[in-house]
Structure formats: structure tokens, C-alpha cells
Design an enzyme around this catalytic site. Sequence first.
Site, short mmCIF file in Angstrom:
data_model
loop_
_atom_site.label_atom_id
_atom_site.label_comp_id
_atom_site.label_asym_id
_atom_site.label_seq_id
_atom_site.Cartn_x
_atom_site.Cartn_y
_atom_site.Cartn_z
N ILE A 14 0.81 -1.18 0.04
CA ILE A 14 -0.02 0.11 0.01
C ILE A 14 0.86 1.18 0.18
CG2 ILE A 14 -1.50 1.39 1.47
CD1 ILE A 14 -2.95 -1.27 2.45
N ALA A 83 4.17 2.08 7.61
CA ALA A 83 4.86 0.78 7.88
C ALA A 83 4.50 -0.18 8.85
CB ALA A 83 6.31 1.25 8.64
N THR A 86 3.45 -8.39 10.08
CA THR A 86 2.64 -9.22 10.70
C THR A 86 3.80 -10.31 11.29
OG1 THR A 86 2.38 -10.41 8.61
CG2 THR A 86 0.49 -8.85 9.21
N GLN A 141 -9.06 -10.67 14.33
CA GLN A 141 -8.90 -11.75 13.37
C GLN A 141 -7.89 -12.87 14.06
OE1 GLN A 141 -9.12 -13.82 11.01
NE2 GLN A 141 -9.18 -12.25 9.36
N GLY A 143 -5.18 -15.22 14.86
CA GLY A 143 -3.70 -15.25 14.69
C GLY A 143 -3.20 -13.62 14.82
N GLN A 144 -3.91 -12.94 14.95
CA GLN A 144 -3.85 -11.29 15.24
C GLN A 144 -3.86 -10.85 16.39
OE1 GLN A 144 -4.92 -9.72 11.35
NE2 GLN A 144 -2.64 -10.02 10.81
N TYR A 147 -1.09 -7.80 16.21
CA TYR A 147 -1.65 -6.87 14.85
C TYR A 147 -2.85 -6.30 15.30
CZ TYR A 147 -2.01 -5.60 10.43
OH TYR A 147 -2.03 -4.88 8.77
#
Length: 240
Positions: A14, A83, A86, A141, A143-144, A147
Site C-alpha cells: 500500500i 509501515a 505481521t 482476526q 492469529g492477530q 496486530y
Amino acid sequence: MTRVAVITGGTRGIGAEVSKGLHKAGYKVVANYHRNVEGAERFRDETGIPVESWNVADYDACDESVLRIADKYGPVDILINNAGITRDVVLHRMPKEAWHDVIETNLTSCYNMCRTVIPGMRERGFGRIVNIGSINGQAGQVGQCNYAAAKAGMLGFTKALALESAPKGITVNAICPGYVDTEMVQAVPEKVREVIRSRIPVGRFGDPREIAHAVLFLIADDAMFCTGATLAINGGQYMS
Ligand code: CAA
């Protein structure tokens, strides 16, 4: 007057499309990267956009780099905190490094970069900051935990800094992209990616240019009334 814009993580995904979009619109863009020297140099050669390497998780490196950029190109009027990394793993198996790396790179970096640019923006009475969050900071989410926590943290940070900065001609907004077709999403296991795609009402992943388009709107000189906002661009996958 050509405004100087710094895009962190601005040579890939992105960030690369944001750098290119702003460059095309006439801004003086400096794209930050960290370790991917070869990719960054290729990006610079293909686009003509200068690239600068530093670690956004390191406060002193951010401070020195912003000073260096200001000396070379002029004061930084626009900052895009893009920036991010994951380290996806379910919490019951998550090592503490996966927690700290993601929090430092994705969230503490916002403090590091904003803290270095904000005094100058306040003095000059102008600034535009856009923090790139994520649908997963809004919806969560698997597994996150790391993050999602970092990206949700960015949203509170955005609102607090927007309040502090509004009287000084500075806007601070967040964009929460959904699943956009970048290396980061391509790294998600194919089986999971298909499940996610099937849940996107527009029926496809996003194009990074669709995020760049929104950044251009938020950083415009005449966008002062839009501050503290969280703009979801996710193909209808999550509506808050
Ligand atoms: N959505 C839906 N279901 C998911 C899922 C997801 N994101 N992630 C995992 N699952 C499901 C799997 O399909 C699987 O279900 P079944 O047992 O019924 O098949 C189950 O959870 C366990 O998954 P794995 O077998 O893959 O277990 P694992 O322990 O090997 O790995 C994982 C777990 C690390 C979460 C891995 O599945 C993974 O990486 N998932 C993707 C997570 C994700 O979406 N990350 C987003 C990265 S892109 C990004 O972050 C950009 C952005 O801002 C949007």
C-alpha cells in the site's frame, strides 16, 4: 509551494502506491524503507521517488531521519504512518518477540514519527497525518492479537492527537484498509485467503491505489474539517 510528504514503509505494498499517488499529484515524496535495499532501490529507479532507510521502531532513528529530510527537501508537512509487519500466530503459541515486534513496529512507530514532526507542524500552523490502520484492528482476526491490538491502538492515538492538533491547522486521520492485494495478504495461507475473499461483499481484494486515492483526499490543503476520522475501505467486509 511543494509540500514534503514522508511515507513510512513507502516502497512496498500500500505504501508504494501511496508514494506514487502523491508524487503524481505533485507532492515532494520521500519513501521510507527498512531492510529491503534491493526492492527500495528498484522502486527509486522506476519512480524517481527518493528513498531513505531507517527503522520506524527506533525513536532516535526517526528523529535523525526527519531532520535529515527537512534539511534536504524542506519541512515535513505530511506524514503517512504506513509501515507495518505481521507475525501471525494464535495467542496460546505466541512468543513474546512476536508481540513486541508488532507493537513496536506498528504502534510505537506512530509515536516516534508523530513526536518528531508535530512540533514543526504546530509552529508552521499546518500538518496532515494519516495513520494506516486495518480492518483487523476494528473486527479482530484469528492469529492477530498482536496486530489487531497495534492497529486498534492507532485509532485511539489518532483521535487523541487530532484533538490536540486541531487548533493548530493539523489534521490526524486513520484509514482502515480491508484485505488489499499486496505481499502481506498474498502471504496468508491460500485456504484462509479464499475464506476471506468469500466474505468480501464486492467480491475481490482491494487495489492499493484505492487506498492512495483516500490518502490524497485526507491530505489536501482544503481538508481541514476532516480530522479524527476513521475511514474504512474494505469492500463492505466490516461496517462499524
Ligand atoms: N479467517 C477465517 N478462518 C481462519 C483464519 C482467518 N483469518 N485464520 C485461520 N482460520 C481457520 C483456518 O481455516 C483453520 O480452520 P479449519 O481447521 O476449519 O480448517 C483454523 O482457523 C486453524 O488454522 P490453521 O490450520 O492455519 O492453523 P495454524 O495454527 O497453522 O495457523 C494462523 C493459524 C496463524 C492464524 C493462520 O491460519 C493464518 O496465518 N491465518 C491468516 C490470519 C490473517 O488473516 N492474517 C491477516 C494477514 S494480512 C493483514 O494483516 C493485512 C490487513 O491489515 C488486512
